[in-house]
Design a protein around this motif. Structure first.
Motif, PDB file in Angstrom:
ATOM      1  N   MET A   1      -6.990  -4.434   8.937  1.00 55.50           N
ATOM      2  CA  MET A   1      -5.585  -3.432   8.257  1.00 55.50           C
ATOM      3  C   MET A   1      -5.710  -3.361   7.079  1.00 55.50           C
ATOM      4  SD  MET A   1      -1.982  -4.362  10.212  1.00 55.50           S
ATOM      5  CE  MET A   1      -2.308  -3.946  11.829  1.00 55.50           C
TER       6      MET A   1
ATOM      7  N   HIS B   1      -3.553  -3.896   3.082  1.00 56.50           N
ATOM      8  CA  HIS B   1      -2.428  -4.511   2.406  1.00 56.50           C
ATOM      9  C   HIS B   1      -1.185  -3.890   2.824  1.00 56.50           C
ATOM     10  CE1 HIS B   1      -6.211  -6.861   1.355  1.00 56.50           C
ATOM     11  NE2 HIS B   1      -6.278  -5.460   0.686  1.00 56.50           N
TER      12      HIS B   1
ATOM     13  N   GLU C   1       0.282  -5.168   5.684  1.00 60.18           N
ATOM     14  CA  GLU C   1       0.377  -5.984   5.558  1.00 60.18           C
ATOM     15  C   GLU C   1       1.566  -6.955   4.742  1.00 60.18           C
ATOM     16  OE1 GLU C   1      -3.622  -8.072   3.922  1.00 60.18           O
ATOM     17  OE2 GLU C   1      -4.198  -8.006   6.031  1.00 60.18           O
TER      18      GLU C   1
ATOM     19  N   LEU D   1       4.891  -6.690   6.264  1.00 52.15           N
ATOM     20  CA  LEU D   1       5.423  -7.568   7.612  1.00 52.15           C
ATOM     21  C   LEU D   1       5.459  -8.793   6.833  1.00 52.15           C
ATOM     22  CD1 LEU D   1       1.577  -7.537   9.460  1.00 52.15           C
ATOM     23  CD2 LEU D   1       4.570  -6.498  10.315  1.00 52.15           C
ATOM     24  N   LEU D   2       5.119  -9.068   5.504  1.00 56.96           N
ATOM     25  CA  LEU D   2       6.039 -10.278   5.058  1.00 56.96           C
ATOM     26  C   LEU D   2       7.356  -9.995   4.760  1.00 56.96           C
ATOM     27  CD1 LEU D   2       5.167 -12.879   3.512  1.00 56.96           C
ATOM     28  CD2 LEU D   2       3.923 -12.086   1.831  1.00 56.96           C
TER      29      LEU D   2
ATOM     30  N   LEU E   1       1.184 -10.760  10.743  1.00 59.87           N
ATOM     31  CA  LEU E   1       0.646 -10.821   9.524  1.00 59.87           C
ATOM     32  C   LEU E   1      -0.631 -12.179   9.961  1.00 59.87           C
ATOM     33  CD1 LEU E   1       0.788 -10.285   7.153  1.00 59.87           C
ATOM     34  CD2 LEU E   1       1.973 -12.285   6.269  1.00 59.87           C
TER      35      LEU E   1
ATOM     36  N   THR F   1      -3.175 -10.149  11.418  1.00 55.95           N
ATOM     37  CA  THR F   1      -4.529  -8.893  10.609  1.00 55.95           C
ATOM     38  C   THR F   1      -5.118  -9.308   9.800  1.00 55.95           C
ATOM     39  OG1 THR F   1      -2.305  -8.704   8.717  1.00 55.95           O
ATOM     40  CG2 THR F   1      -1.851  -7.640  11.019  1.00 55.95           C
ATOM     41  N   HIS F   2      -5.064 -10.205   9.407  1.00 58.12           N
ATOM     42  CA  HIS F   2      -6.106 -10.952   8.281  1.00 58.12           C
ATOM     43  C   HIS F   2      -7.296 -11.390   8.946  1.00 58.12           C
ATOM     44  CE1 HIS F   2      -6.814 -14.260   4.994  1.00 58.12           C
ATOM     45  NE2 HIS F   2      -5.962 -13.497   4.403  1.00 58.12           N
TER      46      HIS F   2
END
Length: 237
Positions: free
Chosen positions: A1, A3, A6, A9-10, A48, A51-52
């Motif tokens: 996914m 950045h 991400e 999401l954060l 999140l 997705t890492h």
């Protein structure tokens, strides 16, 4: 996914965290909107983490997901909801324990056999043990019919904290410090929650405890997620 996703999401997790803290954390009764915001603050961290690309992140995702479930349950004011929330958090801690233990064993295998725990680690383990035992004096007598579930939870979160302390310094263990600080904040938040629910259930002290425990809890979860992203587990979990 990507950045970008991400980052979104954060940011959404941060907005949810701040919204709950500003508008609902101090309230005795949280409406459905507040419950959703609280749940999203941790649930988005689970998204999140999912997705890492780091291998071995699955257990951390599971721990965060159980945390989000526990967050929602604790916004519902009933003994059943409280027990569901406590069980969810305990399940999350168990997921963390397994992940941390596997990592600790990996590092131990890579270090000399005569390596011993540092004095600071031994002191931290001793302090944590004293804190856990002290709950029999100031907490257990106040929990009534919930005494044994609360005792069980105290043991589980204590094991989670102790497991992070086994993550000794090592070049491949860049996330250990984040995990340890995150676990400490999580334990602090549970300590504040216990005070809030059983020692100061109402009044100004209760409001102050609620406002303090939410950031301790959320940043604890965030640092656990961040720390886990800085290491890899060669176990295919």
């Amino acid at each position: 996914m990507s950045h970008a996703i991400e980052l979104v999401l954060l940011l959404l997790a941060l907005v949810s965290f701040l919204s709950y803290w500003i508008f609902w954390a101090f309230r005795d009764h949280v409406n459905l909107t507040g419950a959703v915001m609280k749940t999203a603050a941790t649930g988005l961290l689970a998204g999140l983490a999912f997705t890492h690309p780091v291998s071995g992140f699955q257990l951390i995702v599971l721990g965060l997901a159980f945390g989000a479930l526990g967050d929602f349950a604790l916004t519902r004011r009933s003994q059943t909801a409280f027990l569901v929330g406590m069980a969810a958090f305990a399940a999350g801690h168990l997921a963390y324990i397994v992940a941390f233990w596997l990592r600790a064993r990996t590092i131990a295998d890579a270090m000399p056999s005569d390596t011993a725990l540092s004095g600071l680690t031994i002191a931290a383990l001793s302090a944590l043990a004293v804190l856990l035992l002290s709950t029999e004096v100031w907490l257990a007598p106040r929990t009534g019919p919930l005494r044994w579930p609360v005792r069980g939870y105290v043991v589980v979160i204590g094991l989670m904290g102790m497991t992070t302390l086994l993550l000794v310094p090592h070049p491949e263990n860049a996330g250990a410090t984040y995990l340890q600080i995150g676990a400490a904040l999580f334990i602090l938040s549970d300590l504040l929650l216990a005070l809030r629910l059983f020692v100061f259930p109402a009044g100004e002290a209760a409001q102050k405890l609620s406002l303090a425990l939410w950031p301790a809890y959320w940043f604890g979860q965030f640092l656990i997620m961040l720390g886990a992203g800085l290491y890899w587990l060669p176990f295919g979990l």
